[in-house]
Design a protein around this motif. Structure first.
Motif, PDB file in Angstrom:
ATOM      1  N   UNK A   1      37.532   2.234  22.978  1.00  0.00           N
ATOM      2  CA  UNK A   1      38.617   2.543  22.055  1.00  0.00           C
ATOM      3  C   UNK A   1      39.069   3.999  22.220  1.00  0.00           C
ATOM      4  N   UNK A   2      40.353   4.253  22.468  1.00  0.00           N
ATOM      5  CA  UNK A   2      40.825   5.641  22.635  1.00  0.00           C
ATOM      6  C   UNK A   2      40.830   6.396  21.315  1.00  0.00           C
ATOM      7  N   UNK A   3      40.570   7.682  21.401  1.00  0.00           N
ATOM      8  CA  UNK A   3      40.641   8.537  20.209  1.00  0.00           C
ATOM      9  C   UNK A   3      42.004   9.212  20.162  1.00  0.00           C
ATOM     10  N   UNK A   4      42.591   9.322  18.968  1.00  0.00           N
ATOM     11  CA  UNK A   4      43.896   9.986  18.846  1.00  0.00           C
ATOM     12  C   UNK A   4      43.817  11.444  19.289  1.00  0.00           C
ATOM     13  N   UNK A   5      44.948  11.978  19.718  1.00  0.00           N
ATOM     14  CA  UNK A   5      45.012  13.349  20.208  1.00  0.00           C
ATOM     15  C   UNK A   5      44.506  14.354  19.182  1.00  0.00           C
ATOM     16  N   UNK A   6      44.940  14.225  17.947  1.00  0.00           N
ATOM     17  CA  UNK A   6      44.549  15.189  16.909  1.00  0.00           C
ATOM     18  C   UNK A   6      43.054  15.146  16.635  1.00  0.00           C
ATOM     19  N   UNK A   7      42.482  13.939  16.690  1.00  0.00           N
ATOM     20  CA  UNK A   7      41.035  13.805  16.466  1.00  0.00           C
ATOM     21  C   UNK A   7      40.271  14.516  17.574  1.00  0.00           C
ATOM     22  N   UNK A   8      40.686  14.322  18.821  1.00  0.00           N
ATOM     23  CA  UNK A   8      40.012  14.967  19.946  1.00  0.00           C
ATOM     24  C   UNK A   8      40.176  16.483  19.888  1.00  0.00           C
ATOM     25  N   UNK A   9      41.367  16.952  19.517  1.00  0.00           N
ATOM     26  CA  UNK A   9      41.598  18.394  19.397  1.00  0.00           C
ATOM     27  C   UNK A   9      40.694  19.014  18.336  1.00  0.00           C
ATOM     28  N   UNK A  10      40.493  18.294  17.216  1.00  0.00           N
ATOM     29  CA  UNK A  10      39.612  18.799  16.147  1.00  0.00           C
ATOM     30  C   UNK A  10      38.160  18.830  16.598  1.00  0.00           C
TER      31      UNK A  10
END
Length: 330
Positions: free
Chosen positions: A288-297
Motif C-alpha cells: 500500500x503506498x503512503x501519501x506524500x504528506x505522510x512520508x514527508x512527516x
C-alpha cells in the motif's frame, strides 16, 4: 617484524628460518603459516624498501642484505658469485672483510666494482657501532619505519573521491549512509539498470508514473520526490535550492558551508534518500503506498530525532542544531 625484538619475530627466526636469512628461503617453501608464505612471495617488493647501514657488519648478510648501493649480491651475481668471490653463502659482511682471501682482478666489471666497494667499507668499519636497519622514505632511507608512507609508495594511486566526506561523516546513521553510498556508486537497482539484464520489464517510475525510473529521476526530478525534497530542504538552501542530483552532491560536499547547516543538509539528504528508496521498493512489490504528506512527516520526524540526539551529546559546533532546524521550516 623480523628485524625488531617482537616475540613473533624471534619465534620465526628460531623455528622457521633456523639461522638462514629471510631473503634466502625459497618461495616454494611450505614452512610456516599462510601469512608467512605470503610474506615470502612479497619479498621482491620488500627488497626495494629495506637496506642496511653497516657499522661493525656482524649482523648483515653479505649475500642477502642490501648493504651497498650496488644492490643485493645474490641478485647481482647469482649462484656463481660464491665461487667468483670466494665468500661462503652464510657469510656476514664482517666475515667477507676479515677472511684471508686475496683481492682478485676479475674479468667482469661488476666483480671489480664489488671488490672496490669492500675496500671502501673496510676503511669505514666501526667495531663499536651496530648495523642499522633502514627503511625507504620519500627521498631517502630512514631508521624509522612508516606504515602509512610504505602504503602510499606501494599502492597504485587512483582518482581522489570528491564526495566521500558528504556521505561518511560523524553522527550519521550507518544504514542511511550506506544507501547514499550505493546511490553515488550507481549501484541502486533502478529500473533503467534492471532493463539491461531483464527484458520486458516496466521501467516507469512507480512514484510519479510519468518517466523512466533512473537514479537522477528518483532523486529528485520526480514530481513526488521533488516535493518532499522541497519540504525538507528549501528552508536550509533558500536561493541555492536545487533538485538536480549533481548540484545536490556539490552542496553536501561543500566544506566551506557553516557546520550546522552542512550537517542538517547532509542528514536530510541521506534520510530523504533512504525513505524514498524504501517507499519505492514497497510500491514496486505491491504494498500500500503512503501519501506524500505522510512520508514527508516521517522524514522530518526522523531528522528531528537525530538532531535532538546530537544536541544532547553536546557535539562541538552543533549546539542548538534542533533550534536551527525548526528555524528553517517554511
Amino acid at each position: 617484524m623480523l628485524v625488531g625484538g617482537s616475540l613473533w619475530g624471534k619465534w620465526v627466526q628460531t623455528n622457521l628460518l633456523k639461522r638462514k636469512s629471510f631473503w634466502e628461503v625459497k618461495e616454494s617453501s611450505h614452512i610456516g603459516s599462510w601469512i608467512f608464505r605470503k610474506m615470502l612471495k612479497m619479498r621482491s617488493v620488500a627488497k626495494t624498501f629495506y637496506m642496511k647501514a653497516v657499522g661493525n657488519e656482524r649482523h648483515t648478510s653479505f649475500w642477502y642484505d642490501k648493504w651497498t648501493e650496488l644492490g643485493v649480491m645474490s641478485d647481482l651475481l647469482g649462484d656463481r658469485g660464491v665461487m667468483d668471490l670466494g665468500i661462503r653463502r652464510e657469510a656476514t659482511v664482517e666475515e667477507a672483510l676479515c677472511n684471508n682471501r686475496r683481492r682478485k682482478r676479475h674479468r667482469r666489471v661488476l666483480l671489480n666494482d664489488i671488490e672496490k666497494e669492500l675496500e671502501i667499507i673496510k676503511a669505514k668499519q666501526r667495531a663499536d657501532v651496530k648495523d642499522v636497519d633502514l627503511w625507504r622514505g620519500n627521498m631517502r632511507f630512514k631508521q624509522k619505519f612508516s606504515t602509512h608512507l610504505t602504503w602510499q609508495l606501494t599502492r597504485a594511486p587512483g582518482a581522489q573521491c570528491t564526495w566521500s566526506r558528504g556521505i561518511w561523516f560523524s553522527q550519521t546513521n550507518p544504514k542511511f549512509a550506506f544507501m547514499a553510498w550505493l546511490a553515488l556508486r550507481d549501484r541502486l537497482t533502478t529500473m533503467d539498470r534492471v532493463s539491461n539484464w531483464s527484458q520486458d520489464v516496466d521501467t516507469a517510475c512507480v512514484l510519479c508514473k510519468n518517466a523512466t525510473e533512473t537514479k537522477k529521476h528518483i532523486f529528485f526530478e520526480c514530481s513526488f520526490s521533488s516535493r518532499i525534497w522541497e519540504t525538507i530542504t528549501k528552508g536550509i538552501l533558500l536561493n541555492i535550492y536545487s533538485t538536480s542530483w549533481d548540484d545536490i552532491i556539490r552542496l553536501i560536499t561543500n566544506q566551506f558551508m557553516e557546520k550546522k547547516k552542512r550537517f542538517a543538509l547532509r542528514y536530510a539528504f541521506q534520510t530523504a534518500l533512504y525513505m524514498i528508496c524504501t517507499e519505492r521498493n514497497k510500491r514496486r512489490h505491491g504494498e500500500q503506498p503512503r501519501p506524500l504528506l505522510v512520508l514527508a512527516k516521517l522524514i522530518d520526524k526522523a531528522i528531528k530525532n537525530k538532531l535532538s540526539l546530537v544536541q544532547s551529546k553536546g557535539v562541538r559546533g552543533l549546539e542548538g542544531i534542533l533550534q536551527y532546524w525548526f528555524g528553517t521550516r517554511m
